[in-house]
Write a protein that holds these residues in place. Sequence first.
Motif, PDB file in Angstrom:
ATOM      1  N   LEU A  53       0.831  -1.207   0.000  1.00 29.25           N
ATOM      2  CA  LEU A  53       0.000   0.000   0.000  1.00 29.25           C
ATOM      3  C   LEU A  53       0.864   1.254   0.000  1.00 29.25           C
ATOM      4  O   LEU A  53       0.563   2.232  -0.710  1.00 29.25           O
ATOM      5  CB  LEU A  53      -0.924  -0.002   1.222  1.00 29.25           C
ATOM      6  N   MET A  54       1.916   1.265   0.790  1.00 28.57           N
ATOM      7  CA  MET A  54       2.823   2.413   0.795  1.00 28.57           C
ATOM      8  C   MET A  54       3.485   2.583  -0.566  1.00 28.57           C
ATOM      9  O   MET A  54       3.681   3.703  -1.037  1.00 28.57           O
ATOM     10  CB  MET A  54       3.889   2.246   1.876  1.00 28.57           C
ATOM     11  N   TYR A  55       3.816   1.485  -1.197  1.00 25.07           N
ATOM     12  CA  TYR A  55       4.456   1.551  -2.512  1.00 25.07           C
ATOM     13  C   TYR A  55       3.504   2.141  -3.552  1.00 25.07           C
ATOM     14  O   TYR A  55       3.909   2.946  -4.399  1.00 25.07           O
ATOM     15  CB  TYR A  55       4.890   0.152  -2.944  1.00 25.07           C
ATOM     16  N   LEU A  56       2.229   1.766  -3.476  1.00 21.99           N
ATOM     17  CA  LEU A  56       1.269   2.201  -4.487  1.00 21.99           C
ATOM     18  C   LEU A  56       0.756   3.625  -4.254  1.00 21.99           C
ATOM     19  O   LEU A  56       0.581   4.384  -5.203  1.00 21.99           O
ATOM     20  CB  LEU A  56       0.077   1.245  -4.507  1.00 21.99           C
ATOM     21  N   GLY A  57       0.518   3.966  -2.989  1.00 18.40           N
ATOM     22  CA  GLY A  57      -0.134   5.247  -2.745  1.00 18.40           C
ATOM     23  C   GLY A  57       0.474   6.102  -1.671  1.00 18.40           C
ATOM     24  O   GLY A  57      -0.037   7.197  -1.383  1.00 18.40           O
ATOM     25  N   GLY A  58       1.548   5.648  -1.060  1.00 21.28           N
ATOM     26  CA  GLY A  58       2.161   6.417   0.001  1.00 21.28           C
ATOM     27  C   GLY A  58       1.270   6.487   1.228  1.00 21.28           C
ATOM     28  O   GLY A  58       0.331   5.698   1.404  1.00 21.28           O
ATOM     29  N   GLU A  59       1.549   7.442   2.067  1.00 23.15           N
ATOM     30  CA  GLU A  59       0.813   7.574   3.333  1.00 23.15           C
ATOM     31  C   GLU A  59      -0.671   7.795   3.102  1.00 23.15           C
ATOM     32  O   GLU A  59      -1.507   7.376   3.917  1.00 23.15           O
ATOM     33  CB  GLU A  59       1.419   8.731   4.121  1.00 23.15           C
ATOM     34  N   ALA A  60      -1.027   8.439   1.999  1.00 22.79           N
ATOM     35  CA  ALA A  60      -2.435   8.720   1.711  1.00 22.79           C
ATOM     36  C   ALA A  60      -3.246   7.450   1.488  1.00 22.79           C
ATOM     37  O   ALA A  60      -4.476   7.465   1.614  1.00 22.79           O
ATOM     38  CB  ALA A  60      -2.542   9.621   0.479  1.00 22.79           C
ATOM     39  N   ALA A  61      -2.581   6.338   1.170  1.00 24.20           N
ATOM     40  CA  ALA A  61      -3.282   5.078   0.915  1.00 24.20           C
ATOM     41  C   ALA A  61      -3.578   4.308   2.192  1.00 24.20           C
ATOM     42  O   ALA A  61      -4.279   3.291   2.147  1.00 24.20           O
ATOM     43  CB  ALA A  61      -2.459   4.205  -0.036  1.00 24.20           C
ATOM     44  N   LEU A  62      -3.057   4.775   3.333  1.00 25.31           N
ATOM     45  CA  LEU A  62      -3.240   4.063   4.593  1.00 25.31           C
ATOM     46  C   LEU A  62      -4.431   4.592   5.365  1.00 25.31           C
ATOM     47  O   LEU A  62      -4.710   5.797   5.362  1.00 25.31           O
ATOM     48  CB  LEU A  62      -1.985   4.185   5.463  1.00 25.31           C
ATOM     49  N   GLU A  63      -5.115   3.691   6.048  1.00 24.62           N
ATOM     50  CA  GLU A  63      -6.166   4.105   6.967  1.00 24.62           C
ATOM     51  C   GLU A  63      -5.522   4.626   8.256  1.00 24.62           C
ATOM     52  O   GLU A  63      -4.360   4.362   8.538  1.00 24.62           O
ATOM     53  CB  GLU A  63      -7.099   2.934   7.246  1.00 24.62           C
ATOM     54  N   ALA A  64      -6.290   5.351   9.033  1.00 24.72           N
ATOM     55  CA  ALA A  64      -5.758   5.996  10.243  1.00 24.72           C
ATOM     56  C   ALA A  64      -5.095   4.991  11.176  1.00 24.72           C
ATOM     57  O   ALA A  64      -4.029   5.258  11.745  1.00 24.72           O
ATOM     58  CB  ALA A  64      -6.881   6.731  10.962  1.00 24.72           C
ATOM     59  N   ALA A  65      -5.700   3.816  11.329  1.00 24.77           N
ATOM     60  CA  ALA A  65      -5.137   2.807  12.233  1.00 24.77           C
ATOM     61  C   ALA A  65      -3.759   2.360  11.765  1.00 24.77           C
ATOM     62  O   ALA A  65      -2.846   2.157  12.579  1.00 24.77           O
ATOM     63  CB  ALA A  65      -6.078   1.616  12.334  1.00 24.77           C
ATOM     64  N   ASP A  66      -3.590   2.210  10.461  1.00 28.19           N
ATOM     65  CA  ASP A  66      -2.290   1.793   9.933  1.00 28.19           C
ATOM     66  C   ASP A  66      -1.247   2.894  10.068  1.00 28.19           C
ATOM     67  O   ASP A  66      -0.073   2.620  10.327  1.00 28.19           O
ATOM     68  CB  ASP A  66      -2.430   1.364   8.472  1.00 28.19           C
ATOM     69  N   ARG A  67      -1.656   4.136   9.876  1.00 28.24           N
ATOM     70  CA  ARG A  67      -0.717   5.231  10.068  1.00 28.24           C
ATOM     71  C   ARG A  67      -0.213   5.262  11.516  1.00 28.24           C
ATOM     72  O   ARG A  67       0.971   5.502  11.779  1.00 28.24           O
ATOM     73  CB  ARG A  67      -1.361   6.567   9.687  1.00 28.24           C
ATOM     74  N   GLN A  68      -1.113   4.999  12.436  1.00 31.05           N
ATOM     75  CA  GLN A  68      -0.723   4.966  13.849  1.00 31.05           C
ATOM     76  C   GLN A  68       0.233   3.818  14.137  1.00 31.05           C
ATOM     77  O   GLN A  68       1.169   3.960  14.931  1.00 31.05           O
ATOM     78  CB  GLN A  68      -1.969   4.859  14.721  1.00 31.05           C
ATOM     79  N   ILE A  69       0.030   2.685  13.482  1.00 33.24           N
ATOM     80  CA  ILE A  69       0.926   1.538  13.662  1.00 33.24           C
ATOM     81  C   ILE A  69       2.331   1.887  13.180  1.00 33.24           C
ATOM     82  O   ILE A  69       3.334   1.589  13.850  1.00 33.24           O
ATOM     83  CB  ILE A  69       0.382   0.310  12.900  1.00 33.24           C
ATOM     84  N   VAL A  70       2.420   2.517  12.016  1.00 34.79           N
ATOM     85  CA  VAL A  70       3.717   2.900  11.470  1.00 34.79           C
ATOM     86  C   VAL A  70       4.401   3.919  12.382  1.00 34.79           C
ATOM     87  O   VAL A  70       5.604   3.814  12.668  1.00 34.79           O
ATOM     88  CB  VAL A  70       3.568   3.464  10.043  1.00 34.79           C
ATOM     89  N   GLU A  71       3.645   4.900  12.851  1.00 28.06           N
ATOM     90  CA  GLU A  71       4.220   5.914  13.734  1.00 28.06           C
ATOM     91  C   GLU A  71       4.733   5.291  15.025  1.00 28.06           C
ATOM     92  O   GLU A  71       5.803   5.679  15.535  1.00 28.06           O
ATOM     93  CB  GLU A  71       3.164   6.981  14.036  1.00 28.06           C
ATOM     94  N   ARG A  72       4.011   4.319  15.563  1.00 26.97           N
ATOM     95  CA  ARG A  72       4.442   3.643  16.790  1.00 26.97           C
ATOM     96  C   ARG A  72       5.724   2.854  16.536  1.00 26.97           C
ATOM     97  O   ARG A  72       6.652   2.865  17.360  1.00 26.97           O
ATOM     98  CB  ARG A  72       3.337   2.714  17.298  1.00 26.97           C
ATOM     99  N   LEU A  73       5.788   2.170  15.393  1.00 27.95           N
ATOM    100  CA  LEU A  73       6.982   1.399  15.057  1.00 27.95           C
ATOM    101  C   LEU A  73       8.198   2.313  14.934  1.00 27.95           C
ATOM    102  O   LEU A  73       9.292   1.978  15.398  1.00 27.95           O
ATOM    103  CB  LEU A  73       6.766   0.638  13.749  1.00 27.95           C
TER     104      LEU A  73
END
Length: 292
Positions: A53-73
């Motif tokens: 998803l990041m490869y295809l659309g970058g951060e805009a392609a992620l849902e809020a929950a996934d963005r939070q997961i990445v930020e936590r990581l």
Amino acid sequence: MDLDCLVQLAMAGPEGRCAALWEIEKSPDARRVLSGVRRRGPGRLRRPALDALMYLGGEAALEAADRQIVERLVRIRRRVDPIVPVMSCWTYWWAVRSTDQDAVVAALGLTDARPVTYRLAASVIDILEHDSDAEPGLVYVAPSLRGWVALVGPWCDAFGERSTEVRTILAGLSRRFGEAHAFYFGAQGDGSAWHVVRDGVTIRSFSSLDLLASSGEPLPFERDWLAARGLAGRPEDHPDEVWELDANEVAAAISLDVGWHHPVTTDRQGLPILASAPGTGPATLPAGAYEI
């Protein structure tokens, strides 16, 4: 999209990763399928789905929950994050004499600062330098190393169309912090350049891509380079040899290299961040292949 593509991505090593992502990109319904995997599984494919998803659309392609997961990581990995170079095939960077990363960010009016790991920053810079459609305002700001704060990204180009604007900014930084440098290095034999400003005065400007625009007296490193080759005058007087001059080496000698000569075992003050240049809006990660 066939989930077999995700299985291949999950099993792929560094060399096979790009091929697997390219295959996924061919599917017109890839983003819909990948989002479904992120929500419902199967669990073993959720991680490669996030990668795709990041490869295809970058951060805009992620849902809020996934963005939070990445930020936590990112926050977790930053605690033990080893220092590594942040560069691309074409790298533009500044070095500002300061031990205060926050002061440099404030002086430039950068906004939306967000934590990153070094590898994530390197991914972002590489994507920005290769994608002409990506937002140009993302800037990587390094921690202070050896008394210098480095900033990296296309926005830092002091040798292109924005050279007048960028050099005005550098002059202001040098008046406030004492010294500011700009560099360019093309890793595919695409030349080198540097611009050195002290207390608002340009001391030296050199570009192997535009020798006639070079000005000021050669730096001590340049004089040593000339002497080692038995050359007189200035580097710009020797167009056939000047391609051997490497901005990474010059930067390492006078301030801070962000590439091959980047210090990796030194005390640092601050942590790596991404921020938005003035007037460019929130920092959004573009589409591309990432590492964290």
